[in-house]
Design an enzyme around this catalytic site. Sequence first.
Site, short mmCIF file in Angstrom:
data_model
loop_
_atom_site.label_atom_id
_atom_site.label_comp_id
_atom_site.label_asym_id
_atom_site.label_seq_id
_atom_site.Cartn_x
_atom_site.Cartn_y
_atom_site.Cartn_z
N ARG A 91 -106.32 8.11 28.42
CA ARG A 91 -106.84 9.23 29.21
C ARG A 91 -108.27 9.59 28.82
NH1 ARG A 91 -101.37 12.79 29.86
NH2 ARG A 91 -100.74 11.76 31.77
N GLY A 118 -96.79 14.18 38.91
CA GLY A 118 -96.45 15.15 39.96
C GLY A 118 -97.57 15.31 40.97
N LYS A 169 -84.17 9.60 42.32
CA LYS A 169 -83.57 10.48 43.33
C LYS A 169 -84.30 10.47 44.68
CE LYS A 169 -81.90 13.94 40.08
NZ LYS A 169 -82.27 15.26 39.56
N GLY A 174 -96.65 8.30 37.38
CA GLY A 174 -95.32 8.48 36.80
C GLY A 174 -94.77 7.23 36.13
P1 AMP Z 1 -88.53 8.69 38.99
O1 AMP Z 1 -89.05 9.62 37.95
O2 AMP Z 1 -87.87 9.36 40.14
O3 AMP Z 1 -89.57 7.66 39.42
O4 AMP Z 1 -87.35 7.91 38.33
C1 AMP Z 1 -87.53 7.07 37.24
C2 AMP Z 1 -86.22 6.87 36.56
O5 AMP Z 1 -85.30 6.32 37.48
C3 AMP Z 1 -86.30 5.90 35.42
O6 AMP Z 1 -86.04 6.58 34.21
C4 AMP Z 1 -85.22 4.88 35.72
O7 AMP Z 1 -84.44 4.53 34.60
C5 AMP Z 1 -84.37 5.59 36.75
N1 AMP Z 1 -83.63 4.64 37.58
C6 AMP Z 1 -84.11 3.65 38.33
N2 AMP Z 1 -83.13 2.93 38.87
C7 AMP Z 1 -81.97 3.48 38.45
C8 AMP Z 1 -80.60 3.18 38.65
N3 AMP Z 1 -80.22 2.16 39.42
N4 AMP Z 1 -79.68 3.98 38.06
C9 AMP Z 1 -80.06 5.02 37.28
N5 AMP Z 1 -81.34 5.35 37.04
C10 AMP Z 1 -82.29 4.59 37.62
#
Ligand code: AMP
Length: 401
Positions: free
Chosen positions: A37, A381, A199, A358
Amino acid sequence: MAKTTTIRDLDVTGKRVLVRADFNVPLEGGKVSDDSRIAGTLPTLEYLLERGARVILMSHLGRPKGKKDPKYSLRPVASDLADKLGRPVLFLEDCRGAKVEEAVSQMQDGNVVLLENVRFYPDEEQNGEEMSKELARLADVYVNDAFGSAHRAHASTEGVTRHVDICAAGLLMEKELKFLGDHTANPDRPFVVILGGAKVSDKINVIQALLDKADTLLIGGAMAYTFALAVGRKVGGSLSEPDKVEVARAALKKAEERGVKFLLPVDNLIVDAIDFDARTVGESRLTGEGEDIPDGWEGVDIGPKTVELFRNEIAGAKTVLWNGPMGIFEIEACSKGTFAVAEAVAANEGCVSIIGGGDSVKAIKKSGYAEKVGFISTGGGASLEFLEGKTLPGVDALDTV
Ligand code: AMP
């Protein structure tokens, strides 16, 4: 749309330039353990210093909750930065008040001062008027180069701009706006968007916004299982959001109406047990193409047929935007899909490739392909909110040309 003023539009010689940087770096044993950074702000700082500006730097570090806490002092950043700039960086033990004003008034052209953590005062996150004015008193020109904090209206990102006449973006901020903004608003086509992560609920607004812009959406990660439910598939014990199935269905319908190709995984790596902390999985196997995930098993990565499908789409793209891992990439056994996507993005050298912040940034760094992609956003974010089409207070507060 009006273009945000940048430091290139200004005459900064001899001016006191107050720069909001993102020096929220990890510290170990009183030293900066990852300086990326700090390195990211060098183009802006060098640009200003070469032109004889007096540079006053401010940033937050961690979450000191509005109290002075030496654990979150920016002091270690001063020495790291001085090494990088090859000139002294005077560290001040506060970010506001008479002593700070006095020190800034003594500055000569080409001097650099780093203020203490702005979050040592609750007024920072509360966007306090008094603190905003005090910060503004230090500046002839305000520059925001902290894209990752621009989605928050804080004293150092928004309040201060109300009391400084000239407010501009730094070169890092300019780059973020160019890639996450211009290149996704008017993309070279085909524009392929890869979305993953945990999610649907976190990313549905991004999906909606990108359905207006993209030619193809590739969906991986746990998010794909909510979409699988929406098309009537079974996902066993996979992470999914049954209450978001309707939302997912609406997105699929929108994609169809707009003629956007919307591809879900055709095969998955599934496991019967997982221990995230120990980074281990139980028994694992690949599903066949189109096979549902049985009860007692959970999907943890996209399978090789999906990788092939996604790779072909990525190879033909002129613009690629990627946000979110394809699986639980933190565990080696579940990381193949994510790293294969990283490789595919890096292999398409002719396209504009954008990694949208992220966990995908962590993933691309871990994959070893970080040097081969076009642009890696520094905002988590902030990049999501920007891609959703939201106005970021820290960007909106800057002048336009
Ligand atoms: P995000 O912050 O929404 O981009 O989510 C990232 C997180 O999603 C990471 O920590 C991954 O381990 C998790 N992730 C990705 N694929 C899966 C999966 N199939 N089952 C559970 N967690 C997942």
